[in-house]
Design a protein around this motif. Structure first.
Motif, PDB file in Angstrom:
ATOM      1  N   THR A  32      49.005  58.540  37.294  1.00  0.00           N
ATOM      2  CA  THR A  32      48.117  57.396  37.151  1.00  0.00           C
ATOM      3  C   THR A  32      47.383  57.067  38.432  1.00  0.00           C
ATOM      4  O   THR A  32      46.466  56.277  38.428  1.00  0.00           O
ATOM      5  CB  THR A  32      48.931  56.157  36.718  1.00  0.00           C
ATOM      6  N   GLN A  33      47.747  57.661  39.542  1.00  0.00           N
ATOM      7  CA  GLN A  33      47.024  57.417  40.790  1.00  0.00           C
ATOM      8  C   GLN A  33      47.094  58.659  41.639  1.00  0.00           C
ATOM      9  O   GLN A  33      48.110  59.326  41.722  1.00  0.00           O
ATOM     10  CB  GLN A  33      47.626  56.227  41.541  1.00  0.00           C
ATOM     11  N   THR A  51      42.844  51.115  40.161  1.00  0.00           N
ATOM     12  CA  THR A  51      43.549  50.049  39.455  1.00  0.00           C
ATOM     13  C   THR A  51      42.597  49.002  38.879  1.00  0.00           C
ATOM     14  O   THR A  51      43.049  47.952  38.391  1.00  0.00           O
ATOM     15  CB  THR A  51      44.587  49.373  40.375  1.00  0.00           C
ATOM     16  N   LYS A  87      43.683  48.125  35.510  1.00  0.00           N
ATOM     17  CA  LYS A  87      44.601  47.016  35.256  1.00  0.00           C
ATOM     18  C   LYS A  87      43.833  45.770  34.797  1.00  0.00           C
ATOM     19  O   LYS A  87      44.277  45.027  33.909  1.00  0.00           O
ATOM     20  CB  LYS A  87      45.411  46.696  36.516  1.00  0.00           C
ATOM     21  N   PHE A 136      42.667  46.143  31.219  1.00  0.00           N
ATOM     22  CA  PHE A 136      43.736  45.813  30.267  1.00  0.00           C
ATOM     23  C   PHE A 136      43.891  44.295  30.124  1.00  0.00           C
ATOM     24  O   PHE A 136      44.101  43.783  29.020  1.00  0.00           O
ATOM     25  CB  PHE A 136      45.071  46.405  30.723  1.00  0.00           C
ATOM     26  N   GLU A 137      43.773  43.574  31.242  1.00  0.00           N
ATOM     27  CA  GLU A 137      43.991  42.130  31.217  1.00  0.00           C
ATOM     28  C   GLU A 137      42.811  41.371  30.612  1.00  0.00           C
ATOM     29  O   GLU A 137      43.002  40.362  29.932  1.00  0.00           O
ATOM     30  CB  GLU A 137      44.265  41.619  32.636  1.00  0.00           C
ATOM     31  N   TYR A 183      52.938  56.009  29.452  1.00  0.00           N
ATOM     32  CA  TYR A 183      52.202  54.834  29.905  1.00  0.00           C
ATOM     33  C   TYR A 183      52.711  53.606  29.169  1.00  0.00           C
ATOM     34  O   TYR A 183      53.276  53.713  28.079  1.00  0.00           O
ATOM     35  CB  TYR A 183      50.693  54.989  29.636  1.00  0.00           C
ATOM     36  N   GLU A 201      47.991  50.750  27.465  1.00  0.00           N
ATOM     37  CA  GLU A 201      47.342  51.191  28.697  1.00  0.00           C
ATOM     38  C   GLU A 201      46.924  52.659  28.597  1.00  0.00           C
ATOM     39  O   GLU A 201      47.430  53.410  27.772  1.00  0.00           O
ATOM     40  CB  GLU A 201      48.264  50.971  29.899  1.00  0.00           C
ATOM     41  N   ASP A 216      44.806  56.013  31.142  1.00  0.00           N
ATOM     42  CA  ASP A 216      44.320  56.462  32.446  1.00  0.00           C
ATOM     43  C   ASP A 216      43.071  57.298  32.246  1.00  0.00           C
ATOM     44  O   ASP A 216      42.887  57.920  31.182  1.00  0.00           O
ATOM     45  CB  ASP A 216      45.391  57.273  33.169  1.00  0.00           C
ATOM     46  N   SER A 236      43.492  47.275  44.202  1.00  0.00           N
ATOM     47  CA  SER A 236      44.883  46.935  44.508  1.00  0.00           C
ATOM     48  C   SER A 236      44.925  45.700  45.407  1.00  0.00           C
ATOM     49  O   SER A 236      45.765  44.806  45.231  1.00  0.00           O
ATOM     50  CB  SER A 236      45.588  48.115  45.185  1.00  0.00           C
ATOM     51  N   ARG A 253      43.623  42.572  43.321  1.00  0.00           N
ATOM     52  CA  ARG A 253      44.648  42.016  42.436  1.00  0.00           C
ATOM     53  C   ARG A 253      45.695  41.229  43.219  1.00  0.00           C
ATOM     54  O   ARG A 253      46.199  40.206  42.746  1.00  0.00           O
ATOM     55  CB  ARG A 253      45.301  43.137  41.622  1.00  0.00           C
TER      56      ARG A 253
END
Length: 393
Positions: free
Chosen positions: A29-30, A121, A124, A127-128, A201, A205, A207, A247, A250
């Motif tokens: 994922t990264q 990210t 992220k 997703f939110e 995952y 979620e 990637d 990152s 967030r």
């Protein structure tokens, strides 16, 4: 779909777009991208408001870190830029030529130019917020903006979409954004890979990775070799944070006490919408500027910010001086710095600060472009100087 070309084989046509479904290919994922560093390619609280005089006598606010209050850094948020740079150095020993914004492969009288990246990210926040229809634009932008720095016209793009359980409606939104990004950059979505990997995952979620290939004539490649002291830096505005530094974003958001549905202080937009603004795709604008002549080098401002990306296009012994009052820093970056109590040096090495692409050109060429750029905004943000590194004034 994966397409490979033997050395010196001519690329005679585009291939029909296809997608192969897979269920057994793990995808981290990264990752650290070889050509573009950090979080993909892809750092402290209340601030003291201070005013500094511009050379023309006007004043505008800038932020200074409040003494005695430790602020956030990108490394605090889990991303070590120096470690990424060290990995690239080690890879370059095994594969000479690694480290540019795009990789060049000789093909007849041209170069194929390739780039790969993700969106870090920022996913992220997708997703939110539930905003999935523009994240594909970010994915395309991160690769095509890299390869256009060589003067290459993007030809085609491939994507990789991985999830634990395939939600067809959600995936369709993501792919639509990829198609939109390809249209904006004038390239073809040639194919991709959809990987469904149960339990890999979190539920809901996914990637993303992207891969772009372009072409440029050998005599037209832009490599920065002709840059000299006295050349001018022209900056093209960003739409916001683009697709790196999330990152840290967030971490700042979690410490600020605000949510993604709250209004960005000072603006009539929510933090979620401001942060999810898609990355600008500079391809058509940049190719138009190149056609006018005089462009010697370009830097896509992603992970590493101005501090690490601009020097990548300079010959040895040259650096840059940036006039940080030559453009208006967007409110979003001011809020990030204030809420995270982040030092100036950290901001300049993490974020684009409102400038997503920098072009290096002669004084004469810069005057010609700045005087005739009615179709878009551009700013003279600094100049090339003797002595390596980036300084700010």
């Amino acid at each position: 779909m994966t397409t490979s070309l033997a050395a010196n084989t001519e690329l005679s046509c585009y291939f029909a777009s296809s997608v192969r479904h897979s269920s057994n290919k793990p995808n981290p994922t990264q990752s650290h991208t070889h050509g573009c560093l950090f979080e993909h390619c892809n750092h402290r609280f209340p601030l003291v408001l201070e005013f500094r005089a511009r050379r023309n006598g006007k004043h505008r606010p800038t932020y200074a870190v409040a003494k005695g209050d430790l602020g956030l850094t990108y490394k605090d948020a889990g991303v070590d830029i120096d470690a990424g740079a060290e990995l690239v150095k080690r890879i370059a020993k095994m594969a000479p030529g690694i480290g540019g914004f795009g990789g060049l492969f000789p093909l007849g009288d041209s170069y194929l130019v390739a780039g790969t990246d993700g969106v870090g990210t920022k996913l992220k926040l997708a997703f939110e917020t539930g905003i999935h229809d523009t994240i594909g634009i970010d994915l395309v932008a991160m690769s095509v903006n890299d390869i256009v720095t060589s003067g290459a016209k993007p030809l085609f793009f491939l994507d990789y979409f991985a999830t634990s359980h395939l939600d067809v409606d959600l995936a369709e939104k993501v792919i639509k954004g990829i198609v939109d990004g390809c249209q904006q950059s004038g390239c073809v979505l040639l194919g991709g890979e959809t990987a469904e990997m149960p339990d890999f995952y979190a539920n809901g979620e996914y990637d993303l990775s992207g891969f772009a290939v372009g072409v440029v004539k050998k005599e037209s490649v832009i490599d920065g070799k002709n840059i000299v002291a006295g050349d001018v830096l022209i900056g093209l505005p960003s739409s916001g944070v683009h697709s790196n530094g999330f990152s840290l974003v967030r971490r700042v958001l979690s410490r600020s006490g605000l949510s993604l549905t709250d209004q960005l202080p000072g603006e009539a937009i929510t933090l979620g919408d401001a942060l999810m603004a898609p990355t600008v795709i500079y391809v058509k604008q940049v190719l138009d500027l190149i056609s006018k002549g005089g462009v010697k080098g370009m830097a896509h401002i992603t992970g590493g910010g101005f501090t690490d990306n601009i020097p990548r296009v300079f010959p040895k012994g040259l650096g840059a001086v940036i006039d940080k009052y030559s453009w208006e820093i967007p409110t979003l970056f001011k809020w990030i710095q204030k809420a995270g109590n982040i030092e100036d040096a950290e901001m300049n090495r993490t974020f684009n600060m409102g400038i997503g692409m920098v072009l290096v050109m002669s004084e004469e060429a810069s005057c010609r472009i700045l005087e005739g750029n009615g179709a878009y905004n551009a700013y003279r943000i600094g100049e090339v100087v003797s002595g390596e590194g980036v300084r700010y004034r």
